[in-house]
Design an enzyme around this catalytic site. Structure first.
Site, short mmCIF file in Angstrom:
data_model
loop_
_atom_site.label_atom_id
_atom_site.label_comp_id
_atom_site.label_asym_id
_atom_site.label_seq_id
_atom_site.Cartn_x
_atom_site.Cartn_y
_atom_site.Cartn_z
CG ASP A 193 46.14 20.79 37.63
OD1 ASP A 193 45.87 21.89 38.12
OD2 ASP A 193 47.19 20.56 36.99
CB THR B 168 41.65 37.41 36.08
OG1 THR B 168 41.12 37.12 37.37
CG2 THR B 168 41.55 38.89 35.80
CG PHE C 12 35.08 39.40 43.33
CD1 PHE C 12 35.69 40.36 42.53
CD2 PHE C 12 33.82 38.94 42.95
CE1 PHE C 12 35.06 40.86 41.39
CE2 PHE C 12 33.18 39.44 41.82
CZ PHE C 12 33.80 40.40 41.04
CD GLU D 216 47.24 33.70 46.53
OE1 GLU D 216 48.26 33.63 47.25
OE2 GLU D 216 47.29 33.79 45.30
CG LEU E 240 41.97 53.59 53.00
CD1 LEU E 240 41.10 54.61 53.75
CD2 LEU E 240 42.69 54.29 51.83
N GLY F 47 51.47 43.36 46.31
CA GLY F 47 52.14 42.37 45.46
C GLY F 47 51.17 41.23 45.22
CB CYS G 80 45.48 39.29 41.99
SG CYS G 80 45.19 37.55 42.36
CE LYS H 69 47.16 37.13 36.96
NZ LYS H 69 45.79 37.17 36.40
C1 UGA Z 1 43.23 40.29 45.51
C2 UGA Z 1 41.82 40.86 45.75
O1 UGA Z 1 41.74 41.40 47.06
C3 UGA Z 1 40.76 39.75 45.59
O2 UGA Z 1 39.47 40.33 45.73
C4 UGA Z 1 40.90 39.14 44.21
O3 UGA Z 1 39.99 38.06 44.02
C5 UGA Z 1 42.31 38.59 44.04
O4 UGA Z 1 43.25 39.68 44.22
C6 UGA Z 1 42.43 37.99 42.66
O5 UGA Z 1 42.34 38.73 41.67
O6 UGA Z 1 42.52 36.75 42.55
P1 UGA Z 1 44.99 38.87 46.95
O7 UGA Z 1 45.96 39.15 45.84
O8 UGA Z 1 44.85 37.46 47.43
O9 UGA Z 1 43.50 39.33 46.52
O10 UGA Z 1 45.43 39.74 48.20
P2 UGA Z 1 44.94 41.08 48.94
O11 UGA Z 1 44.47 40.73 50.30
O12 UGA Z 1 44.05 41.88 48.09
O13 UGA Z 1 46.33 41.84 49.11
C7 UGA Z 1 47.08 42.26 47.95
C8 UGA Z 1 48.31 43.02 48.37
O14 UGA Z 1 47.96 44.31 48.89
C9 UGA Z 1 49.15 42.36 49.46
O15 UGA Z 1 50.52 42.46 49.10
C10 UGA Z 1 48.84 43.17 50.71
O16 UGA Z 1 49.89 43.16 51.63
C11 UGA Z 1 48.61 44.55 50.11
N1 UGA Z 1 47.75 45.45 50.92
C12 UGA Z 1 46.45 45.13 51.14
C13 UGA Z 1 48.28 46.64 51.41
O17 UGA Z 1 49.46 46.96 51.21
N2 UGA Z 1 47.46 47.48 52.13
C14 UGA Z 1 46.16 47.18 52.35
O18 UGA Z 1 45.47 48.01 53.01
C15 UGA Z 1 45.64 45.99 51.86
#
Ligand code: UGA
Length: 468
Positions: A31, A121, A157, A160, A273, A280, A283, A286
Site C-alpha cells: 500500500d 472494479t 464478489f 463487506e 429481496l 448504499g 459498491c 458507484k
Molecule cells: C456488494 C455485493 O453484494 C458484493 O457481491 C460485491 O462484491 C460488492 O458489492 C462489491 O462490489 O465490492 P456490499 O456492498 O459489501 O457487497 O454489500 P451488500 O451486502 O451487497 O449490501 C449492499 C446494500 O444493500 C446495503 O446497504 C444493504 O443494506 C442493502 N440491502 C441488501 C437491502 O437493502 N436489501 C437486501 O435484501 C440486501
C-alpha cells in the site's frame, strides 16, 4: 505455492492477501500509505471486518506488508491490483489509483512470467488499459519491451461484513484472460478454493453441501462486465422489492409475505429481496452509476439501471414522508437514528442510507441523534453533518420524537424496548429495515411503522407535542 503481491490494502486487497496466505501462498500486501503499512505490521487493521484479524494471525508466517514497489514486484508471479476506483465527476470511475499501480508494477516487473490481475472494479476495456500502462512503464524504465507478462481480470464478489467467508466459500471464481498460461496460473492459485481442499479455519467452518467451486474462464471484457452485471442486478432486485413495498402499503399487503412468496420461485430466489431504506455502500451506488456512464459512452441508455437508482434514492424520502404523516412537522423535533453504517457488521459509512436520511431530516429542521454499535468513532471523525452521538440506548432515546432504525444490527432487536419507552417524548418507531419485533413493540405501547407492512399501534395524536 506462488509468490503473490496485492496492491492496495483495502477491504478487497487485505482480504485477498490474507486468504491467499492462509491457502499457503507467500503474499506481500503493498500500500502506498506508509502509515497504513506500519499499522498493519503491528497487527492493526484500518477498518473492522469480521474474522480478518484472526485469519491474518493464522497466516502471518506467509504474509508481509510493504509500501515499496521495488521491494515487492520483481519476484512476484501473480500481482493483484485491488485499489479504489471511486466515482469521478462524470460518474465514470476514477482510474488514477489503478493507473499508478500499473505504472509502479511496470517499472519493477521481474524476469519471470508474471500475471497482473485486475481485481478492482473497472470499466470494460480497463484490462487493455492496465496492459498498456505496465508496458509503457517498463519501456520507460528499461528501454525495451517487458519479457513475459499477461493481464487478467478477476472480479471480486465479496460482501463487506462477510468478506472472509465469501472469499473462502465463493459461488464462483471468474477469470477473464486472453493468455492460456495466465489462466493456468490463476487456476493453480485458486485450486484449494476451487476444490475446497483447504482445512477450514476454526472460526469459519465450511458450509454443509459446499461442493467444488465453478471456475468461469472467459475473455477480459466479459469478466469485467460480469462484475457490473452482478452488482446492478442485485441493486435492481432490491429496488424492485422496495417499489413493490410502496404499493403493498397502499393496498394493505405485507411485503415480507410477498417477498417470500415470489422468492421461493427458484428462478427469482429469496435473497436480496429485503425491503427497507434501500442500498448504499461503496459498491452498488458507484457501480450502477458507472454502468450508466458506460452505457452513455457506447450509446446504450440503460433505463432499468437508471430506474433502480431512482427508486433507491426515493426510498429515503419515503421514510421522511412517513414520519411527516405521523408528526406533521419535523422542525425542532429530535429524531433518533439506529445505525449509521451502510449495513450491519461493518463500520463503513460510505454512501450510507442512514446518513442520506440524516441529511433529509436535517434539511427539514430536525435534530438528529445517532447510535451505531461499531461506526460511532469513525462517524465522529469522518461525518461533517451536525449530528449528536449517543453511546447507550438511554442517551439515544431520551426526549426524542421518533426513532428510525436505519441499519439492521442484530442487537437492536434485543434492546429493552419496554423500559425505554418512557424516555421518549413520542413513542414512535419507524423500522426502515423491517427488522424489529413489531408485536413486542406494539405490546409495549409503541406506534410501529415499517416498510411495505401494515402500521400498528396507536399514538395519542392529541398527546403529540407540536403536531397541531
Ligand atoms: C456488494 C455485493 O453484494 C458484493 O457481491 C460485491 O462484491 C460488492 O458489492 C462489491 O462490489 O465490492 P456490499 O456492498 O459489501 O457487497 O454489500 P451488500 O451486502 O451487497 O449490501 C449492499 C446494500 O444493500 C446495503 O446497504 C444493504 O443494506 C442493502 N440491502 C441488501 C437491502 O437493502 N436489501 C437486501 O435484501 C440486501
Amino acid at each position: 505455492m506462488k509468490q503473490v503481491v496485492v496492491v492496495g490494502a483495502g477491504y478487497v486487497g487485505l482480504t485477498t492477501g490474507a486468504v491467499l496466505a492462509y491457502l499457503g501462498h507467500r503474499v506481500k500486501v503493498l500500500d502506498v500509505d506508509p502509515a497504513r503499512v506500519e499499522d498493519l505490521k503491528r497487527g492493526k487493521l484500518p477498518f473492522f471486518e469480521p474474522h480478518l484479524q484472526e485469519l491474518i494471525s493464522l497466516s502471518q508466517a506467509r504474509l508481509a506488508f510493504t509500501s515499496q514497489y521495488e521491494e515487492a514486484i520483481p519476484t512476484a508471479e501473480v500481482i493483484f491490483i485491488a485499489v479504489g476506483t471511486p466515482s469521478g465527476p462524470d460518474g465514470a470511475p476514477d482510474l488514477s489509483q489503478a493507473r499508478s499501480a500499473a505504472l509502479g508494477i511496470g517499472r519493477h516487473l521481474g524476469e519471470g512470467f508474471t500475471v497482473v490481475v485486475n481485481k478492482s472494479t473497472v470499466p470494460v476495456g480497463s484490462g487493455n488499459y492496465v496492459e498498456a500502462m505496465v508496458r509503457r512503464a517498463f519501456w520507460e524504465a528499461h528501454g525495451q519491451e517487458p519479457r513475459a507478462y499477461a493481464v487478467v481480470s478477476n472480479p471480486e464478489f465479496l460482501r463487506e461484513g462477510q468478506a472472509v467467508y465469501d472469499s473462502l466459500y465463493p459461488d464462483r471464481i471468474v477469470v477473464g484472460a486472453e493468455d492460456k498460461r495466465a489462466l493456468e496460473v490463476m487456476r493453480e492459485l485458486y485450486e484449494p478454493i476451487l476444490e475446497q481442499s483447504f482445512a477450514p479455519p476454526p472460526f469459519l467452518p465450511r458450509p454443509e453441501r459446499m461442493g467444488a467451486v465453478p471456475f468461469i474462464t472467459t475473455d477480459l471484457a466479459s469478466a469485467e462486465l460480469i462484475k457490473y452485471g452482478a452488482n446492478a442486478f442485485l441493486a435492481m432486485k432490491i429496488s424492485f422489492i422496495n417499489e413493490l413495498a410502496a404499493l403493498a402499503e397502499r393496498v394493505g399487503a405485507d411485503i415480507r409475505e410477498v417477498a417470500r412468496g415470489i422468492g421461493l420461485d427458484s428462478r427469482i430466489g429469496p435473497r436480496f429481496l429485503q425491503a427497507g431504506l434501500g442500498w448504499g455502500g461503496s459498491c452498488f451506488p458507484k457501480d450502477t452509476l458507472a454502468l450508466v456512464a458506460m452505457g452513455e459512452e457506447y450509446g446504450i441508455p440503460m433505463p432499468l439501471v437508471r430506474a433502480a437508482r431512482e427508486v433507491n434514492f426515493l426510498q429515503r424520502q419515503r421514510v421522511v414522508d412517513k414520519l411527516l404523516g405521523e408528526l406533521k412537522t419535523l422542525k425542532g423535533r429530535t429524531i433518533a437514528l439506529l445505525g449509521l453504517a451502510f449495513k450491519p457488521h461493518t463500520d463503513d459509512l460510505r454512501e450510507s442510507p442512514a446518513l442520506e436520511l440524516a441529511v433529509l431530516l436535517l434539511g427539514r429542521g430536525a435534530f438528529v441523534r445517532a447510535h451505531d454499535p461499531m461506526a460511532l468513532t469513525r462517524a465522529q471523525s469522518e461525518v461533517s453533518l451536525p449530528l449528536e452521538y449517543a453511546k447507550t440506548p438511554e442517551d439515544l432515546l431520551r426526549g426524542v420524537d421518533a426513532v428510525v432504525l436505519a441499519t439492521d444490527w442484530p442487537e437492536y432487536r434485543t434492546w429493552p424496548w419496554e423500559s425505554l419507552r418512557g424516555l421518549m417524548r413520542v413513542p414512535l418507531v419507524m423500522d426502515a429495515r423491517n427488522h424489529l419485533d413489531r408485536d413486542r413493540l406494539v405490546a409495549a405501547g409503541y406506534r410501529y411503522l415499517g416498510i411495505g407492512v401494515p402500521s400498528l399501534g396507536v399514538l395519542n395524536k392529541e398527546g403529540i407535542p407540536g403536531s397541531k
